[in-house]
Motif scaffolding. Structure first.
Motif, PDB file in Angstrom:
ATOM      1  N   UNK A 137       0.827  -1.201   0.000  1.00  0.00           N
ATOM      2  CA  UNK A 137       0.000   0.000   0.000  1.00  0.00           C
ATOM      3  C   UNK A 137       0.864   1.255   0.000  1.00  0.00           C
ATOM      4  N   UNK A 138       0.544   2.181  -0.880  1.00  0.00           N
ATOM      5  CA  UNK A 138       1.184   3.500  -0.936  1.00  0.00           C
ATOM      6  C   UNK A 138       0.184   4.521  -0.405  1.00  0.00           C
ATOM      7  N   UNK A 139       0.657   5.419   0.439  1.00  0.00           N
ATOM      8  CA  UNK A 139      -0.205   6.457   1.011  1.00  0.00           C
ATOM      9  C   UNK A 139       0.228   7.813   0.479  1.00  0.00           C
ATOM     10  N   UNK A 140      -0.668   8.495  -0.212  1.00  0.00           N
ATOM     11  CA  UNK A 140      -0.385   9.824  -0.757  1.00  0.00           C
ATOM     12  C   UNK A 140      -0.859  10.860   0.251  1.00  0.00           C
ATOM     13  N   UNK A 141       0.074  11.592   0.828  1.00  0.00           N
ATOM     14  CA  UNK A 141      -0.285  12.543   1.872  1.00  0.00           C
ATOM     15  C   UNK A 141      -0.130  13.988   1.480  1.00  0.00           C
ATOM     16  N   UNK A 142      -0.106  14.270   0.192  1.00  0.00           N
ATOM     17  CA  UNK A 142       0.063  15.651  -0.256  1.00  0.00           C
ATOM     18  C   UNK A 142      -0.754  15.936  -1.496  1.00  0.00           C
ATOM     19  N   UNK A 143      -0.545  17.107  -2.040  1.00  0.00           N
ATOM     20  CA  UNK A 143      -1.252  17.495  -3.243  1.00  0.00           C
ATOM     21  C   UNK A 143      -0.578  18.669  -3.914  1.00  0.00           C
ATOM     22  N   UNK A 144      -1.183  19.199  -4.955  1.00  0.00           N
ATOM     23  CA  UNK A 144      -0.573  20.261  -5.726  1.00  0.00           C
ATOM     24  C   UNK A 144      -1.663  21.106  -6.386  1.00  0.00           C
ATOM     25  N   UNK A 145      -1.236  22.195  -6.960  1.00  0.00           N
ATOM     26  CA  UNK A 145      -2.144  23.054  -7.716  1.00  0.00           C
ATOM     27  C   UNK A 145      -1.997  22.725  -9.198  1.00  0.00           C
ATOM     28  N   UNK A 146      -3.118  22.524  -9.849  1.00  0.00           N
ATOM     29  CA  UNK A 146      -3.149  22.254 -11.276  1.00  0.00           C
ATOM     30  C   UNK A 146      -3.843  23.447 -11.927  1.00  0.00           C
ATOM     31  N   UNK A 147      -3.080  24.365 -12.512  1.00  0.00           N
ATOM     32  CA  UNK A 147      -3.581  25.687 -12.913  1.00  0.00           C
ATOM     33  C   UNK A 147      -4.066  26.382 -11.641  1.00  0.00           C
ATOM     34  N   UNK A 148      -5.365  26.670 -11.513  1.00  0.00           N
ATOM     35  CA  UNK A 148      -5.857  27.280 -10.287  1.00  0.00           C
ATOM     36  C   UNK A 148      -6.789  26.340  -9.535  1.00  0.00           C
ATOM     37  N   UNK A 149      -6.617  25.030  -9.751  1.00  0.00           N
ATOM     38  CA  UNK A 149      -7.443  24.033  -9.085  1.00  0.00           C
ATOM     39  C   UNK A 149      -6.595  23.198  -8.132  1.00  0.00           C
ATOM     40  N   UNK A 150      -7.111  22.966  -6.943  1.00  0.00           N
ATOM     41  CA  UNK A 150      -6.399  22.154  -5.966  1.00  0.00           C
ATOM     42  C   UNK A 150      -6.593  20.674  -6.281  1.00  0.00           C
ATOM     43  N   UNK A 151      -5.488  19.943  -6.355  1.00  0.00           N
ATOM     44  CA  UNK A 151      -5.532  18.515  -6.636  1.00  0.00           C
ATOM     45  C   UNK A 151      -4.985  17.761  -5.430  1.00  0.00           C
ATOM     46  N   UNK A 152      -5.868  17.171  -4.664  1.00  0.00           N
ATOM     47  CA  UNK A 152      -5.453  16.285  -3.582  1.00  0.00           C
ATOM     48  C   UNK A 152      -6.547  15.241  -3.393  1.00  0.00           C
ATOM     49  N   UNK A 153      -6.540  14.527  -2.292  1.00  0.00           N
ATOM     50  CA  UNK A 153      -7.534  13.500  -2.035  1.00  0.00           C
ATOM     51  C   UNK A 153      -7.537  12.479  -3.182  1.00  0.00           C
ATOM     52  N   UNK A 154      -8.733  12.056  -3.656  1.00  0.00           N
ATOM     53  CA  UNK A 154      -8.802  10.970  -4.632  1.00  0.00           C
ATOM     54  C   UNK A 154      -8.157  11.333  -5.964  1.00  0.00           C
ATOM     55  N   UNK A 155      -8.160  12.628  -6.315  1.00  0.00           N
ATOM     56  CA  UNK A 155      -7.562  13.019  -7.592  1.00  0.00           C
ATOM     57  C   UNK A 155      -6.049  12.857  -7.565  1.00  0.00           C
ATOM     58  N   UNK A 156      -5.430  13.231  -6.462  1.00  0.00           N
ATOM     59  CA  UNK A 156      -3.986  13.032  -6.327  1.00  0.00           C
ATOM     60  C   UNK A 156      -3.653  11.544  -6.232  1.00  0.00           C
ATOM     61  N   UNK A 157      -4.495  10.797  -5.536  1.00  0.00           N
ATOM     62  CA  UNK A 157      -4.274   9.356  -5.403  1.00  0.00           C
ATOM     63  C   UNK A 157      -4.259   8.691  -6.776  1.00  0.00           C
TER      64      UNK A 157
END
Length: 223
Positions: free
Chosen positions: A27-47
């Motif tokens: 299992x890999x755990x993604x604990x961060x995110x980033x900005x994609x243009x002006x949209x926040x990408x984290x949670x299931x989208x980052x996963x």
């Protein structure tokens, strides 16, 4: 391998704790995110994005410092200590490259406390994937030979050669180190219809950290 995670709205210490609790090489755990243009990408989208990056990376490469397509900035700016905490806690974090791109800061699984049957190599995504690939290729090569060769010296030799061919191929692909061997397990001699093979390999890690020690001086040291 499964990829899970949580949004950055969850406290960093909580994310660290939740990653440690999983403690699984699969299992890999993604604990961060980033900005994609002006949209926040984290949670299931980052996963999902990280899962895609992992699956697209061959096992002779690492996901460490793999740039995230479309990412233009960070949601949160972590300290060096927090990045170290993420690494030791089995949490994949994202950071900013010197050129401004956004990349995966590490390539770890959630395995933080290996059992007596595992080693620390299972803590790395690359090494876990390499080992699973090796086992899969061995199964695909050897399973069709069951029932097709006699359990004699000649038949055993054919099986050993087939297993060694997989190791040789993966060495040439840069996935295993030189010296990998396949041989009959002398501690468990073959019977009339069964064979035990001992597969000994070293799967190399990739260079993940470079420490620079700058030593400037205002003027030459006096004699």
């Amino acid at each position: 391998m499964g990829v899970v995670g949580e949004p950055t709205s969850v406290g960093f210490s909580t994310r660290i704790s939740n990653s440690q609790k999983i403690n699984s090489k699969l299992i890999v755990y993604v604990g961060g995110g980033w900005m994609d243009s002006d949209q926040k990408i984290d949670d299931y989208r980052a996963i999902c994005r990280v899962a895609g990056l992992i699956s697209a990376t061959p096992t002779n490469k690492s996901v460490v410092h793999t740039a995230v397509p479309g990412a233009v900035g960070l949601i949160e700016h972590l300290t060096n200590t927090q990045y170290e905490d993420a690494y030791t806690s089995g949490m994949v974090a994202v950071s900013q490259a010197p050129d401004g791109s956004i990349w995966l800061d590490n390539g770890v699984t959630t395995l933080v406390n290996p059992s007596k049957d595992d080693d620390k190599g299972w803590k790395k995504i690359k090494r876990m994937m390499t080992r699973v690939e090796l086992m899969d290729r061995m199964d695909r090569r050897l399973a069709p030979m069951v029932g097709q060769v006699n359990c004699t010296a000649d038949g055993i030799s054919l099986i050993v050669q087939a297993a060694q061919s997989i190791l040789t191929a993966m060495i040439s692909e840069g996935k295993l180190s030189e010296g990998a061997t396949a041989a009959e397990d002398i501690s468990t001699p073959h019977t009339t219809d069964s064979l035990w093979l001992m597969i000994k390999v070293d799967d190399p890690d990739t260079l993940e950290k470079i420490y620079l020690d700058y030593q400037f001086r205002y003027s030459p040291v006096s004699a």
